[in-house]
Design a protein around this motif. Structure first.
Motif, PDB file in Angstrom:
ATOM      1  N   GLN A   1      36.996  28.798  32.184  1.00 33.79           N
ATOM      2  CA  GLN A   1      35.967  29.832  32.299  1.00 33.79           C
ATOM      3  C   GLN A   1      34.586  29.224  32.144  1.00 33.79           C
ATOM      4  O   GLN A   1      33.634  29.696  32.759  1.00 33.79           O
ATOM      5  CB  GLN A   1      36.167  30.903  31.233  1.00 33.79           C
ATOM      6  N   HIS A   2      34.486  28.165  31.370  1.00 28.82           N
ATOM      7  CA  HIS A   2      33.208  27.491  31.181  1.00 28.82           C
ATOM      8  C   HIS A   2      32.675  26.960  32.517  1.00 28.82           C
ATOM      9  O   HIS A   2      31.493  27.045  32.801  1.00 28.82           O
ATOM     10  CB  HIS A   2      33.365  26.352  30.170  1.00 28.82           C
ATOM     11  N   ASP A   3      33.564  26.411  33.345  1.00 35.40           N
ATOM     12  CA  ASP A   3      33.173  25.898  34.663  1.00 35.40           C
ATOM     13  C   ASP A   3      32.846  27.027  35.641  1.00 35.40           C
ATOM     14  O   ASP A   3      32.234  26.782  36.677  1.00 35.40           O
ATOM     15  CB  ASP A   3      34.284  25.030  35.265  1.00 35.40           C
ATOM     16  N   ALA A   4      33.272  28.225  35.319  1.00 33.91           N
ATOM     17  CA  ALA A   4      33.116  29.358  36.234  1.00 33.91           C
ATOM     18  C   ALA A   4      32.059  30.348  35.760  1.00 33.91           C
ATOM     19  O   ALA A   4      32.097  31.522  36.116  1.00 33.91           O
ATOM     20  CB  ALA A   4      34.457  30.058  36.403  1.00 33.91           C
ATOM     21  N   ARG A   5      31.104  29.876  34.977  1.00 34.87           N
ATOM     22  CA  ARG A   5      30.101  30.793  34.425  1.00 34.87           C
ATOM     23  C   ARG A   5      29.284  31.491  35.504  1.00 34.87           C
ATOM     24  O   ARG A   5      28.948  32.650  35.377  1.00 34.87           O
ATOM     25  CB  ARG A   5      29.154  30.048  33.502  1.00 34.87           C
ATOM     26  N   ASP A   6      28.917  30.787  36.524  1.00 36.07           N
ATOM     27  CA  ASP A   6      28.069  31.340  37.574  1.00 36.07           C
ATOM     28  C   ASP A   6      28.909  31.467  38.842  1.00 36.07           C
ATOM     29  O   ASP A   6      29.484  30.491  39.300  1.00 36.07           O
ATOM     30  CB  ASP A   6      26.878  30.401  37.798  1.00 36.07           C
ATOM     31  N   ILE A   7      29.012  32.672  39.391  1.00 35.71           N
ATOM     32  CA  ILE A   7      29.817  32.888  40.592  1.00 35.71           C
ATOM     33  C   ILE A   7      28.907  33.357  41.722  1.00 35.71           C
ATOM     34  O   ILE A   7      28.148  34.309  41.562  1.00 35.71           O
ATOM     35  CB  ILE A   7      30.925  33.935  40.366  1.00 35.71           C
ATOM     36  N   ARG A   8      28.991  32.673  42.851  1.00 36.90           N
ATOM     37  CA  ARG A   8      28.259  33.077  44.051  1.00 36.90           C
ATOM     38  C   ARG A   8      29.287  33.475  45.106  1.00 36.90           C
ATOM     39  O   ARG A   8      30.255  32.762  45.340  1.00 36.90           O
ATOM     40  CB  ARG A   8      27.389  31.949  44.575  1.00 36.90           C
TER      41      ARG A   8
ATOM     42  N   LEU B   1      33.020  41.848  41.349  1.00 33.58           N
ATOM     43  CA  LEU B   1      34.297  41.209  41.074  1.00 33.58           C
ATOM     44  C   LEU B   1      34.757  41.557  39.667  1.00 33.58           C
ATOM     45  O   LEU B   1      33.988  41.464  38.714  1.00 33.58           O
ATOM     46  CB  LEU B   1      34.169  39.696  41.219  1.00 33.58           C
ATOM     47  N   PHE B   2      36.013  41.953  39.545  1.00 33.62           N
ATOM     48  CA  PHE B   2      36.584  42.344  38.261  1.00 33.62           C
ATOM     49  C   PHE B   2      37.795  41.462  38.004  1.00 33.62           C
ATOM     50  O   PHE B   2      38.753  41.476  38.775  1.00 33.62           O
ATOM     51  CB  PHE B   2      36.992  43.824  38.301  1.00 33.62           C
ATOM     52  N   THR B   3      37.723  40.667  36.930  1.00 32.80           N
ATOM     53  CA  THR B   3      38.822  39.740  36.639  1.00 32.80           C
ATOM     54  C   THR B   3      39.422  40.025  35.275  1.00 32.80           C
ATOM     55  O   THR B   3      38.740  40.476  34.363  1.00 32.80           O
ATOM     56  CB  THR B   3      38.332  38.278  36.653  1.00 32.80           C
ATOM     57  N   ARG B   4      40.687  39.739  35.172  1.00 35.62           N
ATOM     58  CA  ARG B   4      41.390  39.715  33.894  1.00 35.62           C
ATOM     59  C   ARG B   4      42.080  38.367  33.855  1.00 35.62           C
ATOM     60  O   ARG B   4      42.969  38.107  34.642  1.00 35.62           O
ATOM     61  CB  ARG B   4      42.446  40.812  33.831  1.00 35.62           C
ATOM     62  N   ASN B   5      41.626  37.532  32.970  1.00 38.77           N
ATOM     63  CA  ASN B   5      42.311  36.247  32.883  1.00 38.77           C
ATOM     64  C   ASN B   5      42.726  36.003  31.445  1.00 38.77           C
ATOM     65  O   ASN B   5      42.142  36.508  30.513  1.00 38.77           O
ATOM     66  CB  ASN B   5      41.482  35.105  33.461  1.00 38.77           C
ATOM     67  N   TYR B   6      43.764  35.230  31.336  1.00 34.18           N
ATOM     68  CA  TYR B   6      44.358  34.954  30.034  1.00 34.18           C
ATOM     69  C   TYR B   6      44.371  33.448  29.834  1.00 34.18           C
ATOM     70  O   TYR B   6      44.674  32.697  30.738  1.00 34.18           O
ATOM     71  CB  TYR B   6      45.773  35.530  29.975  1.00 34.18           C
ATOM     72  N   GLY B   7      44.022  32.994  28.650  1.00 27.05           N
ATOM     73  CA  GLY B   7      44.046  31.576  28.373  1.00 27.05           C
ATOM     74  C   GLY B   7      42.766  30.853  28.716  1.00 27.05           C
ATOM     75  O   GLY B   7      42.715  29.640  28.668  1.00 27.05           O
ATOM     76  N   GLY B   8      41.722  31.572  29.079  1.00 23.60           N
ATOM     77  CA  GLY B   8      40.429  30.952  29.314  1.00 23.60           C
ATOM     78  C   GLY B   8      40.298  30.177  30.609  1.00 23.60           C
ATOM     79  O   GLY B   8      39.443  29.305  30.720  1.00 23.60           O
TER      80      GLY B   8
ATOM     81  N   GLN C   1      40.133  41.757  41.378  1.00 21.72           N
ATOM     82  CA  GLN C   1      39.948  43.067  41.989  1.00 21.72           C
ATOM     83  C   GLN C   1      38.475  43.257  42.338  1.00 21.72           C
ATOM     84  O   GLN C   1      37.591  42.684  41.699  1.00 21.72           O
ATOM     85  CB  GLN C   1      40.417  44.168  41.038  1.00 21.72           C
ATOM     86  N   THR C   2      38.227  44.052  43.363  1.00 24.60           N
ATOM     87  CA  THR C   2      36.859  44.328  43.782  1.00 24.60           C
ATOM     88  C   THR C   2      36.554  45.802  43.579  1.00 24.60           C
ATOM     89  O   THR C   2      37.413  46.659  43.766  1.00 24.60           O
ATOM     90  CB  THR C   2      36.633  43.930  45.252  1.00 24.60           C
ATOM     91  N   LEU C   3      35.321  46.049  43.164  1.00 21.49           N
ATOM     92  CA  LEU C   3      34.853  47.410  42.956  1.00 21.49           C
ATOM     93  C   LEU C   3      33.658  47.662  43.861  1.00 21.49           C
ATOM     94  O   LEU C   3      32.812  46.776  44.043  1.00 21.49           O
ATOM     95  CB  LEU C   3      34.397  47.617  41.506  1.00 21.49           C
ATOM     96  N   ASP C   4      33.579  48.861  44.387  1.00 23.71           N
ATOM     97  CA  ASP C   4      32.415  49.257  45.164  1.00 23.71           C
ATOM     98  C   ASP C   4      31.215  49.316  44.231  1.00 23.71           C
ATOM     99  O   ASP C   4      31.289  49.908  43.149  1.00 23.71           O
ATOM    100  CB  ASP C   4      32.660  50.622  45.810  1.00 23.71           C
ATOM    101  N   ARG C   5      30.133  48.689  44.630  1.00 22.95           N
ATOM    102  CA  ARG C   5      28.955  48.582  43.763  1.00 22.95           C
ATOM    103  C   ARG C   5      28.344  49.951  43.415  1.00 22.95           C
ATOM    104  O   ARG C   5      27.861  50.156  42.312  1.00 22.95           O
ATOM    105  CB  ARG C   5      27.907  47.700  44.441  1.00 22.95           C
TER     106      ARG C   5
END
Length: 133
Positions: free
Chosen positions: A50-57, A89-96, A105-109
């Motif tokens: 997750q540290h490497d994924a802090r900024d998402i484009r 973007l909506f994420t659920r991740n386990y274990g970091g 999952q995607t949500l309409d803005r």
């Protein structure tokens, strides 16, 4: 004299608007190429922290780009055509970690309703090429 100056400023502002709109927008492939300029691809990985994924484009219909600085990670989802920068973007991740095969999952803005999902692929690191001295 003051009225002339105000008229000139107003006219300039009115003429500048269409000129700014006339600029061509980059295609998603061009946008990704610009991000990757001066970088070289490394060995793909199944997971990144997750540290490497802090900024998402989000690159519409193409890829998700994670991170910043010397290394960025490019993920081309299995259903990349569904990637849309207008979605949240909506994420659920386990274990970091984010891993290939994770579902985002995607949500309409505007309505905040779920409207789809994206299946992540492998993460390819792109590192800056060091300049020769």
């Amino acid at each position: 004299m003051r009225k002339i100056a105000i008229a000139l400023v107003s006219a300039t502002a009115l003429l500048a608007g269409p000129a700014l709109e006339a600029r061509t927008k980059m295609t998603p492939d061009q946008e990704l190429a610009k991000l990757l300029a001066g970088r070289e691809a490394g060995t793909p990985r199944s997971c990144i922290s997750q540290h490497d994924a802090r900024d998402i484009r989000v690159i519409d219909g193409t890829a998700l780009v994670f991170g910043w600085g010397n290394t960025i990670w490019v993920n081309v989802p299995r259903n990349a055509r569904d990637v849309d920068s207008d979605d949240v973007l909506f994420t659920r991740n386990y274990g970091g970690q984010f891993c290939s095969l994770d579902i985002v999952q995607t949500l309409d803005r505007s309505s905040h309703m779920f409207n789809g999902s994206i299946s992540l692929g492998e993460f390819v690191p792109y590192r800056r090429i060091k300049a020769a001295k």
